[in-house]
Each structure stands twice: as structure tokens, then as C-alpha cells.
Design a protein around this motif. Structure first.
Motif, mmCIF file in Angstrom:
data_model
loop_
_atom_site.group_PDB
_atom_site.id
_atom_site.type_symbol
_atom_site.label_atom_id
_atom_site.label_comp_id
_atom_site.label_asym_id
_atom_site.label_seq_id
_atom_site.Cartn_x
_atom_site.Cartn_y
_atom_site.Cartn_z
ATOM 1 N N GLU A 85 0.828 -1.200 0.000
ATOM 2 C CA GLU A 85 0.000 0.000 0.000
ATOM 3 C C GLU A 85 0.870 1.262 0.000
ATOM 4 N N GLY A 86 1.991 1.205 0.713
ATOM 5 C CA GLY A 86 2.903 2.350 0.735
ATOM 6 C C GLY A 86 3.491 2.637 -0.631
ATOM 7 N N ILE A 87 3.908 1.596 -1.328
ATOM 8 C CA ILE A 87 4.456 1.788 -2.684
ATOM 9 C C ILE A 87 3.365 2.321 -3.607
ATOM 10 N N MET A 88 2.146 1.832 -3.454
ATOM 11 C CA MET A 88 1.055 2.341 -4.283
ATOM 12 C C MET A 88 0.757 3.810 -3.973
ATOM 13 N N LEU A 89 0.859 4.214 -2.715
ATOM 14 C CA LEU A 89 0.698 5.633 -2.374
ATOM 15 C C LEU A 89 1.801 6.477 -3.018
ATOM 16 N N LEU A 90 3.033 5.958 -2.999
ATOM 17 C CA LEU A 90 4.130 6.680 -3.653
ATOM 18 C C LEU A 90 3.844 6.837 -5.148
ATOM 19 N N LYS A 91 3.287 5.802 -5.752
ATOM 20 C CA LYS A 91 2.949 5.872 -7.182
ATOM 21 C C LYS A 91 1.829 6.885 -7.410
ATOM 22 N N GLN A 92 0.782 6.809 -6.606
ATOM 23 C CA GLN A 92 -0.363 7.706 -6.774
ATOM 24 C C GLN A 92 0.018 9.171 -6.569
ATOM 25 N N ALA A 93 0.978 9.421 -5.706
ATOM 26 C CA ALA A 93 1.432 10.789 -5.453
ATOM 27 C C ALA A 93 2.463 11.261 -6.483
ATOM 28 N N ASN A 94 2.865 10.370 -7.369
ATOM 29 C CA ASN A 94 3.915 10.631 -8.370
ATOM 30 C C ASN A 94 5.309 10.742 -7.753
ATOM 31 N N LEU A 95 5.457 10.343 -6.510
ATOM 32 C CA LEU A 95 6.783 10.328 -5.890
ATOM 33 C C LEU A 95 7.645 9.202 -6.442
ATOM 34 N N LEU A 96 7.027 8.121 -6.875
ATOM 35 C CA LEU A 96 7.782 7.007 -7.438
ATOM 36 C C LEU A 96 8.532 7.435 -8.704
ATOM 37 N N ASN A 97 7.997 8.425 -9.407
ATOM 38 C CA ASN A 97 8.683 8.964 -10.594
ATOM 39 C C ASN A 97 10.068 9.507 -10.241
ATOM 40 N N TYR A 98 10.218 9.995 -9.035
ATOM 41 C CA TYR A 98 11.484 10.574 -8.586
ATOM 42 C C TYR A 98 12.347 9.570 -7.835
ATOM 43 N N ILE A 99 11.697 8.668 -7.091
ATOM 44 C CA ILE A 99 12.426 7.751 -6.220
ATOM 45 C C ILE A 99 12.864 6.490 -6.964
ATOM 46 N N LEU A 100 11.934 5.866 -7.693
ATOM 47 C CA LEU A 100 12.226 4.625 -8.415
ATOM 48 C C LEU A 100 11.628 4.674 -9.824
ATOM 49 N N PRO A 101 12.096 5.607 -10.651
ATOM 50 C CA PRO A 101 11.523 5.711 -12.002
ATOM 51 C C PRO A 101 11.727 4.435 -12.823
ATOM 52 N N SER B 134 4.783 -9.000 -6.237
ATOM 53 C CA SER B 134 5.853 -9.792 -5.616
ATOM 54 C C SER B 134 6.188 -9.226 -4.246
ATOM 55 N N LEU B 135 6.200 -7.907 -4.137
ATOM 56 C CA LEU B 135 6.400 -7.272 -2.834
ATOM 57 C C LEU B 135 5.243 -7.628 -1.897
ATOM 58 N N LYS B 136 4.025 -7.491 -2.395
ATOM 59 C CA LYS B 136 2.835 -7.735 -1.561
ATOM 60 C C LYS B 136 2.840 -9.138 -0.961
ATOM 61 N N PHE B 137 3.288 -10.113 -1.739
ATOM 62 C CA PHE B 137 3.235 -11.496 -1.278
ATOM 63 C C PHE B 137 4.593 -12.031 -0.817
ATOM 64 N N CYS B 138 5.555 -11.156 -0.654
ATOM 65 C CA CYS B 138 6.869 -11.561 -0.160
ATOM 66 C C CYS B 138 6.718 -12.054 1.285
ATOM 67 N N PRO B 139 7.136 -13.281 1.576
ATOM 68 C CA PRO B 139 6.958 -13.809 2.932
ATOM 69 C C PRO B 139 7.917 -13.208 3.960
ATOM 70 N N SER B 140 8.997 -12.602 3.502
ATOM 71 C CA SER B 140 9.979 -12.029 4.414
ATOM 72 C C SER B 140 9.514 -10.666 4.926
ATOM 73 N N LYS B 141 9.850 -10.376 6.161
ATOM 74 C CA LYS B 141 9.587 -9.053 6.749
ATOM 75 C C LYS B 141 10.809 -8.145 6.631
#
Length: 168
Positions: free
Chosen positions: A55-71, A99-106
Motif C-alpha cells: 500500500e505504501g508503494i502504491m501511495l508513492l505511485k499515486q502521489a507521483n513520488l515514485l517517478n522521482y524515487i524509483l523511475p 511480488s512485494l505484496k506477497f513476499c513472505p519475508s519481513k
């Protein structure tokens, strides 16, 4: 930095960001370019370490921050992986974030590697003799891209090498 912190706190606490605050975050997105890689890494790892990392990564995408952080991650949007007999039905971006969402590791480092595991696919995409999409050596390309991302946001050499080795 407060742009990232707002999303990180909302992610960690399962909060919804108030509408006017969200509008201000979106309006101020270009300011993230002034934030150091170290500070971005710290907030990103806290997002990835939370129970709501997807959900956090999706918020970064929705805010367009992912364009700057992980384009590089966004280059997978709309890149189909479909071919007969294969289980991949989503585009590369969706596959990576699922893959992140279902990653079993914390472990946030392992989660970051899961998020980036197919980041090299858009760079090596081609078609086989039957016209189906193929991604030869995407793990090599992805490892190189991940290395560059890790250097840009100032991961330690040990963390970077772990991420790269998980992708390779």
C-alpha cells in the motif's frame, strides 16, 4: 522529506491521508529532488518494513513520488509478459509490486529485492521467432539497474550486494 514521511506514517499506521494534505503532497512532489538519497532510503526502508508495504508503494505511485524515487520501476507499466503457457498475466510493474505484496519475508532489504526482481525486463524486452515477448538476461540487466538504484539512494555496500544477488 515530509512528503515521504506522510506516506510512511500513513503506511505504518494504516491511516488515510487527509484530502487537503494529499493535494499539498502532490503539489510539492518536485521538492523530493532536493532530498538526499540517504534520507529517501531511510523512509523507503521503513515503508518496506511495515505490514502495509504494498500500500505504501502504491501511495508513492499515486502521489507521483515514485517517478522521482524509483523511475526504473515505472518503466514496467504496460509492458506485457503474456505468452501461451506462462503464468505471468500482469504487466511488469504490477508483477513487481505484487511480488512485494506477497513476499513472505519481513526484512525490508529482501522486500526491496522482491520489488525490483524483474526491473530489468523493460530494457531487454524483445520477441521470439513466433512473435511472443521474451526477456533474455533480464536478471543481469535487473541486477545492474538495482545496483545503480542502491548507489543513488545510498545503500551500504553489504545491503546493495545482498539486493543485487537476490535479483541475479
Amino acid at each position: 522529506l515530509r512528503l515521504l514521511r506522510a506516506i510512511r506514517i500513513a503506511t505504518e499506521l494504516s491511516f488515510v491521508i487527509e484530502e487537503n494534505t494529499w493535494k499539498e503532497i502532490i503539489a510539492d512532489v518536485p521538492l523530493i529532488a532536493k532530498v538526499s538519497g540517504e534520507r529517501i532510503r531511510i523512509e523507503l526502508l521503513r515503508i518496506l518494513g511495515s505490514d502495509n508495504a504494498y500500500e505504501g508503494i502504491m501511495l508513492l505511485k499515486q502521489a507521483n513520488l515514485l517517478n522521482y524515487i524509483l523511475p526504473e520501476l515505472l518503466e514496467g507499466v504496460g509492458i506485457s509478459q503474456k505468452r501461451p503457457g506462462r503464468h505471468h498475466t500482469d504487466d511488469v510493474f504490477t508483477h513487481n509490486i505484487l511480488s512485494l505484496k506477497f513476499c513472505p519475508s519481513k526484512d525490508p532489504i529482501v522486500r526491496f529485492a522482491a520489488l525490483l526482481h524483474d526491473v530489468g525486463k523493460p530494457k531487454v524486452r524483445s520477441k521470439d521467432e513466433k512473435g511472443f515477448v521474451i526477456f533474455y538476461n533480464h536478471e543481469v540487466s535487473g541486477a545492474n539497474i538495482a545496483r545503480n538504484i542502491c548507489d543513488r539512494i545510498k545503500f551500504s555496500k553489504k545491503e546493495r550486494d545482498k539486493i543485487v544477488n537476490l535479483i541475479r
